[in-house]
Design a protein around this motif. Structure first.
Motif, mmCIF file in Angstrom:
data_model
loop_
_atom_site.group_PDB
_atom_site.id
_atom_site.type_symbol
_atom_site.label_atom_id
_atom_site.label_comp_id
_atom_site.label_asym_id
_atom_site.label_seq_id
_atom_site.Cartn_x
_atom_site.Cartn_y
_atom_site.Cartn_z
ATOM 1 N N PRO A 63 0.809 -1.055 0.054
ATOM 2 C CA PRO A 63 0.191 -0.143 0.093
ATOM 3 C C PRO A 63 0.918 1.237 0.010
ATOM 4 O O PRO A 63 0.643 2.205 -0.842
ATOM 5 C CB PRO A 63 -0.738 -0.180 1.336
ATOM 6 N N THR A 80 -1.285 -0.697 -4.008
ATOM 7 C CA THR A 80 -2.782 -0.482 -3.761
ATOM 8 C C THR A 80 -2.855 0.848 -3.229
ATOM 9 O O THR A 80 -4.028 1.067 -2.529
ATOM 10 C CB THR A 80 -3.149 -1.697 -2.759
ATOM 11 N N ALA A 97 -7.380 -0.446 0.926
ATOM 12 C CA ALA A 97 -6.022 -1.022 1.623
ATOM 13 C C ALA A 97 -5.059 0.086 1.227
ATOM 14 O O ALA A 97 -4.021 0.225 1.821
ATOM 15 C CB ALA A 97 -5.757 -2.228 0.284
ATOM 16 N N SER A 124 0.245 2.895 6.123
ATOM 17 C CA SER A 124 -0.848 2.293 5.591
ATOM 18 C C SER A 124 -1.591 1.535 6.521
ATOM 19 O O SER A 124 -0.891 0.801 7.618
ATOM 20 C CB SER A 124 -0.686 1.530 4.226
ATOM 21 N N THR A 126 -3.555 -1.273 6.345
ATOM 22 C CA THR A 126 -3.538 -2.510 6.055
ATOM 23 C C THR A 126 -2.136 -3.236 6.145
ATOM 24 O O THR A 126 -1.982 -4.140 7.015
ATOM 25 C CB THR A 126 -3.926 -2.647 4.480
ATOM 26 N N PHE A 151 -12.111 -8.810 6.656
ATOM 27 C CA PHE A 151 -11.263 -8.670 5.379
ATOM 28 C C PHE A 151 -11.982 -8.762 4.239
ATOM 29 O O PHE A 151 -12.609 -9.802 4.019
ATOM 30 C CB PHE A 151 -9.883 -9.519 5.290
ATOM 31 N N ALA A 153 -10.631 -9.483 0.492
ATOM 32 C CA ALA A 153 -9.351 -9.792 -0.257
ATOM 33 C C ALA A 153 -9.563 -10.695 -1.249
ATOM 34 O O ALA A 153 -10.666 -10.958 -1.844
ATOM 35 C CB ALA A 153 -8.559 -10.808 0.892
ATOM 36 N N GLY A 180 1.108 -10.701 5.076
ATOM 37 C CA GLY A 180 0.339 -10.673 4.023
ATOM 38 C C GLY A 180 0.776 -11.738 3.107
ATOM 39 O O GLY A 180 0.558 -11.547 1.884
ATOM 40 N N VAL A 185 -5.106 -8.072 0.554
ATOM 41 C CA VAL A 185 -6.220 -7.514 1.275
ATOM 42 C C VAL A 185 -6.607 -6.209 0.461
ATOM 43 O O VAL A 185 -5.729 -5.488 -0.008
ATOM 44 C CB VAL A 185 -5.975 -7.268 2.676
ATOM 45 N N THR A 186 -7.939 -6.026 0.171
ATOM 46 C CA THR A 186 -8.291 -4.871 -0.466
ATOM 47 C C THR A 186 -8.953 -3.847 0.182
ATOM 48 O O THR A 186 -9.046 -2.637 0.144
ATOM 49 C CB THR A 186 -9.122 -5.274 -1.907
ATOM 50 N N SER A 187 -9.492 -4.217 1.210
ATOM 51 C CA SER A 187 -10.056 -3.438 2.382
ATOM 52 C C SER A 187 -10.251 -4.142 3.431
ATOM 53 O O SER A 187 -10.048 -5.575 3.807
ATOM 54 C CB SER A 187 -11.535 -3.109 2.034
ATOM 55 N N LEU A 188 -10.563 -3.528 4.742
ATOM 56 C CA LEU A 188 -10.749 -4.247 6.088
ATOM 57 C C LEU A 188 -11.619 -3.451 6.921
ATOM 58 O O LEU A 188 -11.728 -2.250 6.649
ATOM 59 C CB LEU A 188 -9.401 -4.574 6.800
#
Length: 423
Positions: A63, A80, A97, A124, A126, A151, A153, A180, A185-188
């Motif tokens: 990120p 990301t 992320a 970041s 993430t 998560f 992902a 990782g 992971v794209t968001s959490l």
């Protein structure tokens, strides 16, 4: 590799901007990569993973590039940074992320809430959380990783997945502090904590007061409540005299007499302590907010007895800083239903940092050797540095479980963390 289809930007060696795009936060770390993809959305992440899987390649996601190890040879570097967005509802934050801690704190502070952020506003969320996340407020609330609720992902097969304690308990456990290496992971989503009032700042003296300050630090932390966090700093900026400082945060209106030992020490140069908005938490240490080169090492301390003799026995040059953090509290207790981050029995840590020169490396080595009687040998994953291995960050049983999961979920090594668990 021009056949990778993404909505974002694909850069190959020789393309304008490629060399700049592959740089991590620490400019002293070289990242040799096959390509750089600046993802525009989660679909791009899935597309890159699918391409890598079909072509026998690996993907490294970053990120912001903090914590880079340089172990990227032949990989596709997936940035990301552009996966943004912060929303807060019912005390739960959802972030993309690429979101940095400063953005979260700016949104949470006016609501009387805080996330478990560290010292820098530009790290970041993430990457920090996947590594565990050692926060200013960890003594009160534990690791950032253990506050995660879900998560979003992309797994090693290129499939988009939602990972929770119910949907995939083993992967959920691993992502909370195991790094990782298991999914991108794209968001959490994570729970926020109450912080209706916060007091913080830095007290600074000439380095000649270092012994007095260290003694006060040792005595104060021995009895500090979990709401109070103190960090002791030796500082030597190029061309300037040496300094000693104490950074403090207190979850409350004012720490009262808790810091009285420091207030009795003469020669105070500056004192920035004050009621502090959560959004300004990153200003306490005044860390650089632009990428720069550096060399550092982190160790966990079993106690403070004898540590002052090592750290104060000679000037810290050519290092820029040596920081001792008070840990303990919730960080030392296993969290109910906690993740791979586990807990830290060690009550303190030390971090040594300087410019990336042979003299700096030699000084760090000498200090590390001198501290051996006072260190446990274990690391914190989120604080691993170039040349170190993930194996040093986990107990044997945790490491074995993480490795079993990696082999089962990513047998072809499509996803490569900064510090791979099989490394």
């Amino acid at each position: 590799m021009n056949d990778i289809k993404v909505n974002g930007t694909l850069l190959l060696p020789g393309d304008p901007g490629f060399d700049e795009a592959r740089k991590p936060w620490n400019l002293a770390v070289d990242q040799p990569v096959r390509a750089v993809v600046e993802a525009a959305d989660a679909d791009d992440v899935a597309a890159v993973v699918s391409y890598a899987r079909l072509n026998g390649l690996a993907v490294t996601a970053q990120p912001s590039g903090h914590g880079a190890s340089g172990d990227t040879d032949g990989t596709i570097l997936l940035k990301t940074t552009h996966l943004g967005g912060v929303s807060i509802e019912d005390g739960v934050a959802r972030v993309g992320a690429g979101v940095k801690w400063g953005e979260v704190l700016a949104a949470a502070g006016p609501l009387g809430l805080t996330g478990l952020a560290g010292s820098s506003p530009v790290v970041s969320v993430t990457g920090y959380t996947l590594g565990g996340g050692l926060s200013w407020f960890g003594r009160r609330y534990g690791f950032a990783a253990d506050s995660v609720r879900a998560f979003e992902a992309v797994d090693a097969a290129g499939d988009r997945v939602r990972v929770t304690a119910e949907s995939d308990p083993e992967l959920f456990w691993a992502l909370r502090g195991g790094g990782g290496d298991f999914a991108l992971v794209t968001s959490l989503e994570f729970g926020l904590n109450p912080a209706p009032e916060l007091f913080g700042g830095r007290m600074m003296w000439p380095v000649e007061r270092a012994r007095e300050v260290f003694d006060a630090f040792a005595e104060t932390t021995a009895e500090a409540p979990e709401e109070l966090t103190l960090w002791f700093d030796l500082l030597k900026f190029p061309g300037a005299p040496g300094l000693v400082a104490v950074d403090a945060t207190f979850l409350g209106e004012h720490p009262g007499a808790l810091l009285r030992r420091f207030e009795r020490i003469g020669g105070l140069i500056s004192d920035t302590r004050r009621p502090t908005p959560v959004a300004e938490l990153g200003s306490i240490c005044a860390e650089p907010t632009d990428p720069s080169p550096g060399s550092g090492r982190f160790e966990l301390l079993t106690g403070l007895a004898g540590v002052a003799d090592v750290l104060l026995g000679a000037p810290i040059d050519p290092l820029i800083s040596v920081q001792v953090r008070h840990l303990g509290g919730a960080l030392a207790r296993p969290a109910e239903g906690g993740g791979a981050v586990g807990y830290l029995a060690e009550p303190y840590s030390v971090y040594m940092f300087g410019r990336p020169t042979p003299d700096t490396a030699e000084r760090i080595t000498d200090l590390t050797k001198a501290l051996v009687p006072h260190t446990s040998g274990r690391k914190s994953y989120t604080m691993l540095t170039q040349g170190e291995r993930a194996a040093s960050a986990f107990p044997a049983s945790t490491l074995a479980r993480l490795r079993d999961l990696k082999r089962a979920r990513d047998p072809h090594g499509v996803i490569r963390a900064n510090f791979p668990v099989l490394g």
